[in-house]
Design a protein around this motif. Structure first.
Motif, mmCIF file in Angstrom:
data_model
loop_
_atom_site.group_PDB
_atom_site.id
_atom_site.type_symbol
_atom_site.label_atom_id
_atom_site.label_comp_id
_atom_site.label_asym_id
_atom_site.label_seq_id
_atom_site.Cartn_x
_atom_site.Cartn_y
_atom_site.Cartn_z
ATOM 1 N N ALA A 69 0.885 -1.225 -0.026
ATOM 2 C CA ALA A 69 0.013 -0.113 0.086
ATOM 3 C C ALA A 69 0.840 1.365 -0.195
ATOM 4 O O ALA A 69 0.428 2.411 -0.545
ATOM 5 C CB ALA A 69 -0.769 0.165 1.259
ATOM 6 N N ALA A 70 2.047 1.077 0.379
ATOM 7 C CA ALA A 70 3.050 2.396 0.602
ATOM 8 C C ALA A 70 3.767 2.616 -0.683
ATOM 9 O O ALA A 70 4.195 3.639 -0.898
ATOM 10 C CB ALA A 70 4.174 2.170 1.730
ATOM 11 N N ASN A 71 3.437 1.696 -1.663
ATOM 12 C CA ASN A 71 4.176 2.000 -2.955
ATOM 13 C C ASN A 71 3.324 2.646 -3.882
ATOM 14 O O ASN A 71 2.575 2.026 -4.674
ATOM 15 C CB ASN A 71 4.658 0.408 -3.634
ATOM 16 C CG ASN A 71 5.369 0.503 -4.684
ATOM 17 O OD1 ASN A 71 5.458 1.632 -5.370
ATOM 18 N ND2 ASN A 71 6.204 -0.480 -4.998
ATOM 19 N N THR A 72 3.403 3.825 -3.896
ATOM 20 C CA THR A 72 2.313 4.792 -4.571
ATOM 21 C C THR A 72 2.637 4.654 -6.228
ATOM 22 O O THR A 72 1.983 4.548 -6.717
ATOM 23 C CB THR A 72 2.454 6.200 -4.065
ATOM 24 O OG1 THR A 72 3.751 6.771 -4.208
ATOM 25 C CG2 THR A 72 1.664 6.194 -2.760
ATOM 26 N N ALA A 73 3.943 4.521 -6.454
ATOM 27 C CA ALA A 73 4.248 4.456 -7.755
ATOM 28 C C ALA A 73 3.708 3.240 -8.529
ATOM 29 O O ALA A 73 3.117 3.389 -9.601
ATOM 30 C CB ALA A 73 5.852 4.449 -8.027
ATOM 31 N N SER A 74 3.934 2.073 -7.837
ATOM 32 C CA SER A 74 3.226 0.921 -8.337
ATOM 33 C C SER A 74 1.855 0.940 -8.507
ATOM 34 O O SER A 74 1.078 0.576 -9.431
ATOM 35 C CB SER A 74 3.641 -0.338 -7.375
ATOM 36 O OG SER A 74 3.364 -1.833 -8.045
ATOM 37 N N ILE A 75 1.239 1.654 -7.397
ATOM 38 C CA ILE A 75 -0.298 1.834 -7.369
ATOM 39 C C ILE A 75 -1.026 2.539 -8.672
ATOM 40 O O ILE A 75 -1.540 2.191 -9.509
ATOM 41 C CB ILE A 75 -0.761 2.406 -6.294
ATOM 42 C CG1 ILE A 75 -0.863 1.447 -5.055
ATOM 43 C CG2 ILE A 75 -2.211 2.797 -6.152
ATOM 44 C CD1 ILE A 75 -0.892 1.845 -3.557
ATOM 45 N N ARG A 76 -0.018 3.659 -8.921
ATOM 46 C CA ARG A 76 -0.448 4.532 -10.207
ATOM 47 C C ARG A 76 -0.093 3.673 -11.263
ATOM 48 O O ARG A 76 -0.993 3.698 -12.376
ATOM 49 C CB ARG A 76 0.560 5.621 -10.294
ATOM 50 C CG ARG A 76 0.222 6.856 -9.218
ATOM 51 C CD ARG A 76 0.986 8.213 -9.555
ATOM 52 N NE ARG A 76 2.241 7.985 -9.603
ATOM 53 C CZ ARG A 76 3.091 8.013 -8.686
ATOM 54 N NH1 ARG A 76 2.685 8.251 -7.195
ATOM 55 N NH2 ARG A 76 4.557 7.746 -8.695
ATOM 56 N N LEU A 77 0.805 2.768 -11.355
ATOM 57 C CA LEU A 77 1.114 2.090 -12.462
ATOM 58 C C LEU A 77 -0.228 1.004 -12.845
ATOM 59 O O LEU A 77 -0.641 0.979 -13.930
ATOM 60 C CB LEU A 77 2.563 1.205 -12.619
ATOM 61 C CG LEU A 77 2.811 0.321 -13.855
ATOM 62 C CD1 LEU A 77 2.807 0.795 -14.990
ATOM 63 C CD2 LEU A 77 3.935 -0.662 -13.014
ATOM 64 N N LEU A 78 -0.475 0.288 -11.790
ATOM 65 C CA LEU A 78 -1.473 -0.515 -12.004
ATOM 66 C C LEU A 78 -2.633 -0.124 -12.536
ATOM 67 O O LEU A 78 -3.261 -0.617 -13.322
ATOM 68 C CB LEU A 78 -1.541 -1.418 -10.615
ATOM 69 C CG LEU A 78 -0.446 -2.334 -10.394
ATOM 70 C CD1 LEU A 78 -0.472 -3.048 -9.011
ATOM 71 C CD2 LEU A 78 -0.263 -3.469 -11.259
ATOM 72 N N THR A 79 -3.216 1.256 -11.844
ATOM 73 C CA THR A 79 -4.132 1.693 -12.132
ATOM 74 C C THR A 79 -4.195 2.431 -13.491
ATOM 75 O O THR A 79 -5.167 2.309 -14.468
ATOM 76 C CB THR A 79 -4.434 3.165 -11.305
ATOM 77 O OG1 THR A 79 -4.406 2.776 -9.969
ATOM 78 C CG2 THR A 79 -5.798 3.880 -11.559
ATOM 79 N N ARG A 80 -3.140 3.025 -14.084
ATOM 80 C CA ARG A 80 -2.957 3.446 -15.347
ATOM 81 C C ARG A 80 -2.972 1.933 -16.542
ATOM 82 O O ARG A 80 -3.411 2.349 -17.343
ATOM 83 C CB ARG A 80 -1.452 3.890 -15.618
ATOM 84 C CG ARG A 80 -1.064 4.635 -16.942
ATOM 85 C CD ARG A 80 -0.035 5.421 -16.982
ATOM 86 N NE ARG A 80 1.224 4.678 -16.391
ATOM 87 C CZ ARG A 80 1.975 5.242 -15.034
ATOM 88 N NH1 ARG A 80 1.398 6.504 -14.597
ATOM 89 N NH2 ARG A 80 2.830 4.735 -14.713
ATOM 90 N N LEU A 81 -2.674 0.943 -16.034
ATOM 91 C CA LEU A 81 -2.851 -0.341 -16.877
ATOM 92 C C LEU A 81 -4.327 -0.764 -16.798
ATOM 93 O O LEU A 81 -4.477 -1.680 -17.531
ATOM 94 C CB LEU A 81 -2.035 -1.395 -16.347
ATOM 95 C CG LEU A 81 -0.240 -0.977 -16.609
ATOM 96 C CD1 LEU A 81 0.459 -2.098 -15.785
ATOM 97 C CD2 LEU A 81 0.096 -1.178 -18.202
ATOM 98 N N GLY A 82 -5.089 -0.439 -15.952
ATOM 99 C CA GLY A 82 -6.449 -0.662 -15.894
ATOM 100 C C GLY A 82 -6.785 -1.776 -14.791
ATOM 101 O O GLY A 82 -7.872 -2.343 -14.923
ATOM 102 N N PHE A 83 -5.924 -1.892 -13.660
ATOM 103 C CA PHE A 83 -6.167 -2.762 -12.770
ATOM 104 C C PHE A 83 -6.961 -2.014 -11.762
ATOM 105 O O PHE A 83 -6.843 -0.873 -11.636
ATOM 106 C CB PHE A 83 -4.905 -3.256 -12.042
ATOM 107 C CG PHE A 83 -4.099 -4.306 -12.809
ATOM 108 C CD1 PHE A 83 -4.499 -5.567 -12.326
ATOM 109 C CD2 PHE A 83 -3.282 -4.087 -14.021
ATOM 110 C CE1 PHE A 83 -3.646 -6.585 -12.987
ATOM 111 C CE2 PHE A 83 -2.679 -4.960 -14.596
ATOM 112 C CZ PHE A 83 -2.888 -6.355 -14.189
#
Length: 107
Positions: A69-83
């Motif tokens: 949950a602390a990895n905001t860059a990964s969260i942004r990536l997954l959201t950008r990919l449609g997850f």
């Protein structure tokens, strides 16, 4: 086998995998990139290519990805990919988020 000359190839900058998730029911998209290559769009490009492969070649209908949950860059990536976020849990003494992406059937 012919000898492969790897001296002219650049070194790897990261790793992407599609493997069974810890729960065993889903296939997980995992990725790691060396810090020198963060923020350049390379993870987005590489993950999009792997998503296409998962859909068109492997005929997968859904993928998950787990990140802290602390990895905001990964969260942004997954959201950008449609997850989209599916659930939160504690693993490795950290809050983790499991994201899911439904892939359209490929004819």
């Amino acid at each position: 086998h012919p000898h492969l000359d790897r001296s002219s190839r650049p070194p790897p900058i990261g790793l992407l995998t599609l493997d069974p998730h810890k729960g065993g029911q889903d296939i997980e998209l995992s990725y790691q990139f060396l810090p020198d290559h963060w923020g350049q769009g390379l993870a987005t490009e590489a993950c999009q290519a792997l998503l296409t492969h998962a859909q068109t070649t492997l005929h997968l209908s859904t993928l998950i990805s787990e990140t802290q949950a602390a990895n905001t860059a990964s969260i942004r990536l997954l959201t950008r990919l449609g997850f989209t976020e599916e659930t939160r849990l504690t693993r490795y003494n950290q809050t983790q988020i499991i994201f899911r992406k439904h892939l359209d059937p490929y004819p």
